[in-house]
Design an enzyme around this catalytic site. Structure first.
Site, PDB file in Angstrom:
ATOM      1  N   ASP A   7       0.855  -1.190   0.000  1.00  0.00           N
ATOM      2  CA  ASP A   7       0.000   0.000   0.000  1.00  0.00           C
ATOM      3  C   ASP A   7       0.889   1.237   0.000  1.00  0.00           C
ATOM      4  O   ASP A   7       2.029   1.206   0.494  1.00  0.00           O
ATOM      5  CB  ASP A   7      -0.917   0.015   1.232  1.00  0.00           C
ATOM      6  N   HIS A  17      -5.559   6.625   7.428  1.00  0.00           N
ATOM      7  CA  HIS A  17      -4.917   5.763   6.450  1.00  0.00           C
ATOM      8  C   HIS A  17      -3.413   5.741   6.719  1.00  0.00           C
ATOM      9  O   HIS A  17      -2.789   6.784   6.897  1.00  0.00           O
ATOM     10  CB  HIS A  17      -5.158   6.274   5.029  1.00  0.00           C
ATOM     11  N   ASP A  56      -2.556  -0.416   6.540  1.00  0.00           N
ATOM     12  CA  ASP A  56      -3.479  -0.838   5.491  1.00  0.00           C
ATOM     13  C   ASP A  56      -2.987  -2.108   4.792  1.00  0.00           C
ATOM     14  O   ASP A  56      -3.786  -2.950   4.370  1.00  0.00           O
ATOM     15  CB  ASP A  56      -3.680   0.285   4.477  1.00  0.00           C
ATOM     16  N   GLU A  92       0.793   5.747   0.431  1.00  0.00           N
ATOM     17  CA  GLU A  92       0.087   7.002   0.703  1.00  0.00           C
ATOM     18  C   GLU A  92       0.766   8.087  -0.118  1.00  0.00           C
ATOM     19  O   GLU A  92       1.980   8.025  -0.359  1.00  0.00           O
ATOM     20  CB  GLU A  92       0.111   7.354   2.193  1.00  0.00           C
TER      21      GLU A  92
END
Length: 242
Positions: A7, A153, A158, A9
């Site tokens: 994942d 998040h 995640d 960001e």
């Protein structure tokens, strides 16, 4: 099989507008089991975060300003994912950003697909649960994955949740796959990590399931079908020749 749940960001929703990666989180799976190995880094994006990105991640340029640049960790990151199957939710988003970051460093880094294959769990969820919400939070609720600690998040958090979601969506079926071959009848149990066992050649005694065992088998299939959206990769008992 080696898999890496990944994942990212970012500073915003579009790399085409110059947004950058600010965090990468990766969890390693080997034969569907967590190995304990992970890759996690924050990066200085050299630009501010859009308001929406700052709100959902809780990150700010002030926090990220002293973090390393993506270029400083690219080789370590590519070594971590190389040869693996990447498991990503809404893969086109993350892959788009990762390819953009690689392109900024020169053509010799290529694209992510040059280093690993990709499995998109969002596409998988949409196929299995059509017409339903298939966000990471929605899948956690549907599959019984505890996400109550997910207030913001975060790439590593995640990735941890997505690993549990992926294992939940694929539970039961991968563990029963058999691979056979050779005159001696080599049989390997997928997911055990053990070397194939040798089954002696020659006549074999066939054992038929009792009615009670068939009923227990059907009950197990119903449970697995409920977890996998009703799709099974092996036939039900009534369709198997006796």
């Amino acid at each position: 099989m080696r898999q890496v749940v990944l994942d990212t960001e970012t500073t915003g929703l579009s790399w085409e507008k110059g947004n950058r990666i600010v965090e990468i989180g990766c969890i390693e799976l080997l034969e569907r089991r967590k190995t304990g190995r992970h890759f996690h880094r924050y990066f200085n994006p050299e630009r501010d975060l859009e308001a929406g990105a700052q709100e959902v991640t809780g990150l700010s340029l002030e926090f990220l300003r002293d973090k390393p640049l993506f270029a400083s960790a690219v080789d370590e990151f590519l070594d971590f994912i190389r040869g693996a199957e990447l498991i990503i939710h809404n893969a086109s988003f993350d892959i788009g950003f990762l390819d953009y970051e690689l392109s900024r460093l020169g053509p010799h880094y290529g694209r992510i697909e040059d280093h690993a294959t990709v499995l998109d769990t969002l596409a998988m969820a949409r196929e299995r649960y059509p017409g339903q919400r298939n966000s990471l939070d929605a899948l956690c609720r549907r599959l019984g994955v505890d996400n109550t600690h997910r207030k913001l998040h975060g790439a590593l958090l995640d990735a941890e949740l997505l690993a549990e979601v992926y294992l939940g969506m694929t539970a039961g079926q991968a563990d029963l796959m058999l691979v056979a071959g050779g005159d001696a009848g080599l049989v390997a149990h997928a997911g055990t990590g053990r070397l194939p066992a040798v089954v002696p050649a020659g006549p074999r005694r066939v054992l038929r399931a009792s009615e009670a065992e068939r009923a227990a088998h059907e009950a197990r299939l119903e449970k697995i079908a409920g977890k996998s959206g009703g799709k099974l990769v092996w036939p039900r008992a009534e369709s198997v020749p006796s």
